[in-house]
Design a protein around this motif. Structure first.
Motif, PDB file in Angstrom:
ATOM      1  N   PHE A   1       0.817  -1.216   0.000  1.00 30.09           N
ATOM      2  CA  PHE A   1       0.000   0.000   0.000  1.00 30.09           C
ATOM      3  C   PHE A   1       0.849   1.262   0.000  1.00 30.09           C
ATOM      4  O   PHE A   1       0.429   2.293  -0.551  1.00 30.09           O
ATOM      5  CB  PHE A   1      -0.991  -0.019   1.168  1.00 30.09           C
ATOM      6  CG  PHE A   1      -2.177  -0.892   0.913  1.00 30.09           C
ATOM      7  CD1 PHE A   1      -3.189  -0.483   0.070  1.00 30.09           C
ATOM      8  CD2 PHE A   1      -2.258  -2.155   1.477  1.00 30.09           C
ATOM      9  CE1 PHE A   1      -4.274  -1.299  -0.205  1.00 30.09           C
ATOM     10  CE2 PHE A   1      -3.335  -2.979   1.219  1.00 30.09           C
ATOM     11  CZ  PHE A   1      -4.341  -2.552   0.371  1.00 30.09           C
ATOM     12  N   ASP A   2       2.031   1.198   0.588  1.00 31.81           N
ATOM     13  CA  ASP A   2       2.941   2.342   0.499  1.00 31.81           C
ATOM     14  C   ASP A   2       3.347   2.593  -0.948  1.00 31.81           C
ATOM     15  O   ASP A   2       3.349   3.730  -1.426  1.00 31.81           O
ATOM     16  CB  ASP A   2       4.190   2.096   1.355  1.00 31.81           C
ATOM     17  CG  ASP A   2       3.929   2.261   2.839  1.00 31.81           C
ATOM     18  OD1 ASP A   2       2.908   2.885   3.196  1.00 31.81           O
ATOM     19  OD2 ASP A   2       4.740   1.767   3.650  1.00 31.81           O
TER      20      ASP A   2
ATOM     21  N   LEU B   1      -7.052   6.553   1.425  1.00 34.52           N
ATOM     22  CA  LEU B   1      -8.167   6.400   0.489  1.00 34.52           C
ATOM     23  C   LEU B   1      -8.303   4.952   0.041  1.00 34.52           C
ATOM     24  O   LEU B   1      -9.408   4.408   0.007  1.00 34.52           O
ATOM     25  CB  LEU B   1      -7.965   7.307  -0.722  1.00 34.52           C
ATOM     26  CG  LEU B   1      -8.987   7.133  -1.855  1.00 34.52           C
ATOM     27  CD1 LEU B   1     -10.372   7.574  -1.409  1.00 34.52           C
ATOM     28  CD2 LEU B   1      -8.555   7.911  -3.106  1.00 34.52           C
ATOM     29  N   PHE B   2      -7.185   4.310  -0.294  1.00 29.73           N
ATOM     30  CA  PHE B   2      -7.237   2.915  -0.737  1.00 29.73           C
ATOM     31  C   PHE B   2      -7.783   2.007   0.375  1.00 29.73           C
ATOM     32  O   PHE B   2      -8.564   1.086   0.105  1.00 29.73           O
ATOM     33  CB  PHE B   2      -5.858   2.442  -1.169  1.00 29.73           C
ATOM     34  CG  PHE B   2      -5.431   2.945  -2.519  1.00 29.73           C
ATOM     35  CD1 PHE B   2      -6.289   2.875  -3.610  1.00 29.73           C
ATOM     36  CD2 PHE B   2      -4.174   3.498  -2.706  1.00 29.73           C
ATOM     37  CE1 PHE B   2      -5.905   3.339  -4.863  1.00 29.73           C
ATOM     38  CE2 PHE B   2      -3.776   3.959  -3.953  1.00 29.73           C
ATOM     39  CZ  PHE B   2      -4.643   3.879  -5.027  1.00 29.73           C
ATOM     40  N   LEU B   3      -7.390   2.270   1.591  1.00 26.32           N
ATOM     41  CA  LEU B   3      -7.880   1.443   2.703  1.00 26.32           C
ATOM     42  C   LEU B   3      -9.344   1.749   3.006  1.00 26.32           C
ATOM     43  O   LEU B   3     -10.112   0.842   3.351  1.00 26.32           O
ATOM     44  CB  LEU B   3      -7.016   1.663   3.946  1.00 26.32           C
ATOM     45  CG  LEU B   3      -5.548   1.214   3.821  1.00 26.32           C
ATOM     46  CD1 LEU B   3      -4.806   1.447   5.144  1.00 26.32           C
ATOM     47  CD2 LEU B   3      -5.448  -0.251   3.419  1.00 26.32           C
TER      48      LEU B   3
ATOM     49  N   ILE C   1     -14.623   5.880  -7.207  1.00 23.78           N
ATOM     50  CA  ILE C   1     -13.182   6.111  -7.234  1.00 23.78           C
ATOM     51  C   ILE C   1     -12.637   5.651  -8.577  1.00 23.78           C
ATOM     52  O   ILE C   1     -12.847   4.503  -8.978  1.00 23.78           O
ATOM     53  CB  ILE C   1     -12.472   5.359  -6.088  1.00 23.78           C
ATOM     54  CG1 ILE C   1     -13.005   5.842  -4.725  1.00 23.78           C
ATOM     55  CG2 ILE C   1     -10.967   5.560  -6.167  1.00 23.78           C
ATOM     56  CD1 ILE C   1     -12.455   5.060  -3.540  1.00 23.78           C
ATOM     57  N   ILE C   2     -11.959   6.553  -9.279  1.00 22.43           N
ATOM     58  CA  ILE C   2     -11.273   6.212 -10.515  1.00 22.43           C
ATOM     59  C   ILE C   2      -9.788   6.097 -10.205  1.00 22.43           C
ATOM     60  O   ILE C   2      -9.176   7.040  -9.707  1.00 22.43           O
ATOM     61  CB  ILE C   2     -11.505   7.275 -11.603  1.00 22.43           C
ATOM     62  CG1 ILE C   2     -12.999   7.366 -11.963  1.00 22.43           C
ATOM     63  CG2 ILE C   2     -10.692   6.952 -12.855  1.00 22.43           C
ATOM     64  CD1 ILE C   2     -13.327   8.421 -12.998  1.00 22.43           C
ATOM     65  N   VAL C   3      -9.219   4.921 -10.472  1.00 21.88           N
ATOM     66  CA  VAL C   3      -7.793   4.674 -10.236  1.00 21.88           C
ATOM     67  C   VAL C   3      -7.110   4.628 -11.594  1.00 21.88           C
ATOM     68  O   VAL C   3      -7.320   3.700 -12.373  1.00 21.88           O
ATOM     69  CB  VAL C   3      -7.559   3.361  -9.463  1.00 21.88           C
ATOM     70  CG1 VAL C   3      -6.073   3.196  -9.147  1.00 21.88           C
ATOM     71  CG2 VAL C   3      -8.377   3.344  -8.166  1.00 21.88           C
ATOM     72  N   ASP C   4      -6.298   5.647 -11.875  1.00 19.17           N
ATOM     73  CA  ASP C   4      -5.682   5.794 -13.190  1.00 19.17           C
ATOM     74  C   ASP C   4      -4.177   5.528 -13.115  1.00 19.17           C
ATOM     75  O   ASP C   4      -3.503   5.990 -12.189  1.00 19.17           O
ATOM     76  CB  ASP C   4      -5.932   7.212 -13.713  1.00 19.17           C
ATOM     77  CG  ASP C   4      -5.280   7.449 -15.056  1.00 19.17           C
ATOM     78  OD1 ASP C   4      -5.449   6.607 -15.949  1.00 19.17           O
ATOM     79  OD2 ASP C   4      -4.595   8.484 -15.201  1.00 19.17           O
TER      80      ASP C   4
ATOM     81  N   TYR D   1      -5.211  -4.723  -6.220  1.00 23.18           N
ATOM     82  CA  TYR D   1      -6.098  -3.959  -5.332  1.00 23.18           C
ATOM     83  C   TYR D   1      -7.566  -4.227  -5.672  1.00 23.18           C
ATOM     84  O   TYR D   1      -8.399  -4.396  -4.772  1.00 23.18           O
ATOM     85  CB  TYR D   1      -5.788  -2.470  -5.442  1.00 23.18           C
ATOM     86  CG  TYR D   1      -6.698  -1.597  -4.620  1.00 23.18           C
ATOM     87  CD1 TYR D   1      -6.686  -1.668  -3.228  1.00 23.18           C
ATOM     88  CD2 TYR D   1      -7.584  -0.711  -5.231  1.00 23.18           C
ATOM     89  CE1 TYR D   1      -7.529  -0.867  -2.472  1.00 23.18           C
ATOM     90  CE2 TYR D   1      -8.422   0.085  -4.490  1.00 23.18           C
ATOM     91  CZ  TYR D   1      -8.398   0.004  -3.105  1.00 23.18           C
ATOM     92  OH  TYR D   1      -9.251   0.779  -2.349  1.00 23.18           O
ATOM     93  N   GLY D   2      -7.878  -4.300  -6.952  1.00 21.23           N
ATOM     94  CA  GLY D   2      -9.249  -4.608  -7.354  1.00 21.23           C
ATOM     95  C   GLY D   2      -9.681  -5.971  -6.846  1.00 21.23           C
ATOM     96  O   GLY D   2     -10.810  -6.135  -6.357  1.00 21.23           O
ATOM     97  N   ASN D   3      -8.795  -6.960  -6.931  1.00 22.79           N
ATOM     98  CA  ASN D   3      -9.127  -8.302  -6.444  1.00 22.79           C
ATOM     99  C   ASN D   3      -9.329  -8.318  -4.937  1.00 22.79           C
ATOM    100  O   ASN D   3     -10.164  -9.072  -4.423  1.00 22.79           O
ATOM    101  CB  ASN D   3      -8.037  -9.287  -6.844  1.00 22.79           C
ATOM    102  CG  ASN D   3      -8.085  -9.658  -8.316  1.00 22.79           C
ATOM    103  OD1 ASN D   3      -9.051  -9.335  -9.006  1.00 22.79           O
ATOM    104  ND2 ASN D   3      -7.054 -10.323  -8.798  1.00 22.79           N
TER     105      ASN D   3
END
Length: 280
Positions: free
Chosen positions: A30-31, A43-45, A61-64, A74-76
Motif C-alpha cells: 500500500f505504500d 483512500l485505498f484502505l 473512485i477512478i484509479v488511473d 487492489y481490485g481483487n
C-alpha cells in the motif's frame, strides 16, 4: 469468530505477533501503490472498508495509471472483501447500456470497471446513469424477453483506467461524487528483486480474479490492518490533493469546445490559419 468472508478473525495485535511478514508485505504494497502519500494510502484502505461494509458513501473512485503497478491486485482485494457473488463488472462507458446495468443485483455491493483505455468516450446518458447509481438512485433497465428490472446501487463503485476518459457532455454534476487517484511508479512484472518477487507471490495468492479467497490467513491479516487504520463509521472518503490535479486533466481531456474545433479541423471544415474550408 468467523467473518462474513469465511475467514478466521485475526486481531491487529495477533497479526503483528503471529504474521509479521505478511503484515509487512501488505504495508509495503500500500505504500508503493500510494506512492508513499499518506492520504492516498488512506483512500485505498477506506475503499476496502467500503467493500467490506457495503456502504459506498455515494462515491466512485477512478484509479488511473499504467499496467503492472498493482491496480488489479487492489481490485481483487476489493472483490474478496465484497464476496464472490456480491460484485459486478461495470465500465463507465457501458453505463448507458441496459445489458451491463442489468448485471447489478440486490446483493451487489461493489462494481468494478477494469482498465478502461485512454480517451474512451463517455456519453451523456452514461454520465446521467452513473450519477443516479452513485447517489443511490433507482434505475429501470430493459431486459430482453423479460420485464424491466429495477436496480439500485448502495455500494462502492470503482473504475480502473490506463488513461482518463472523455466526457461527451458536461459532467460537472458528477465532480463532487468522483475521486480520481493516480498510480505511478515502475512496473515490477519483470523484476529480479527477490523481496518484490516474494511480495508479488504473496499478493497474487490472496484472492483470484473472481473474488474467491485463496489465502484465508493473508486476507485475515489484511482485514485486521484495514480495521486498525480505518474506522467503520467514517462518513466521507478522503480526497488527496493529487485528485484535484487529475480533475484538471480530466476537464482538459473533456474540453468540449476544443474537441469540437478538432473535429472541424479533421473534417476540413476549418483550417489551422482560421479560415474555413467551406465551398460557396
Amino acid at each position: 469468530i468467523k467473518s462474513k468472508l469465511n475467514i478466521d478473525y485475526i486481531s491487529y495485535e495477533s497479526a503483528k505477533k503471529k504474521y509479521p511478514i505478511q503484515l509487512e508485505m501488505l504495508n509495503r504494497f500500500f505504500d508503493k501503490l500510494s506512492n508513499y502519500q499518506p492520504k492516498t494510502r488512506k483512500l485505498f484502505l477506506q475503499g476496502l472498508m467500503a467493500s467490506l461494509d457495503g456502504n459506498g458513501r455515494k462515491t466512485m473512485i477512478i484509479v488511473d495509471g499504467d499496467a503492472g503497478l498493482g491496480k488489479s491486485l487492489y481490485g481483487n482485494m476489493n472483490k474478496g472483501f465484497a464476496g464472490r457473488l456480491r460484485w459486478s463488472v461495470l465500465d463507465i462507458d457501458n453505463a448507458d447500456k441496459d445489458t451491463y446495468l442489468a448485471e447489478i443485483n440486490d446483493d451487489t455491493i461493489l462494481t468494478i470497471g477494469d482498465d478502461l483505455g485512454q480517451n474512451v468516450n463517455i456519453s451523456g446518458k452514461a454520465s446521467k446513469n452513473l450519477k443516479t447509481l452513485i447517489t443511490n438512485g433507482v434505475l429501470s433497465v430493459n431486459q430482453k424477453y423479460e420485464r424491466n428490472k429495477t436496480i439500485q446501487m448502495k455500494g462502492i463503485m470503482y473504475q480502473f483506467s490506463n488513461g482518463l476518459p472523455k466526457w461527451l457532455e458536461d459532467n460537472n454534476a458528477l465532480n463532487d461524487r468522483l475521486i480520481i487517484v493516480g498510480v505511478y511508479g515502475k512496473s515490477h512484472r519483470h523484476t529480479t528483486d527477490s523481496k518484490i518477487i516474494e511480495m508479488s507471490k504473496f499478493l497474487d495468492g490472496l484472492v483470484d480474479d473472481y473474488g474467491n479467497i485463496k489465502d484465508p490467513i493473508g486476507m485475515g491479516v489484511l482485514v485486521s490492518m484495514v480495521r486498525h487504520e480505518i474506522s467503520p463509521n467514517f462518513t466521507d472518503f478522503i480526497r488527496p490533493e493529487s485528485s484535484d490535479y487529475k480533475f484538471n486533466e480530466l476537464s482538459e481531456n473533456s474540453d468540449y469546445i476544443m474537441r469540437f474545433v478538432e473535429d472541424l479541423l479533421v473534417q476540413g471544415i476549418i483550417s489551422e490559419d482560421g479560415s474555413d474550408g467551406l465551398q460557396y
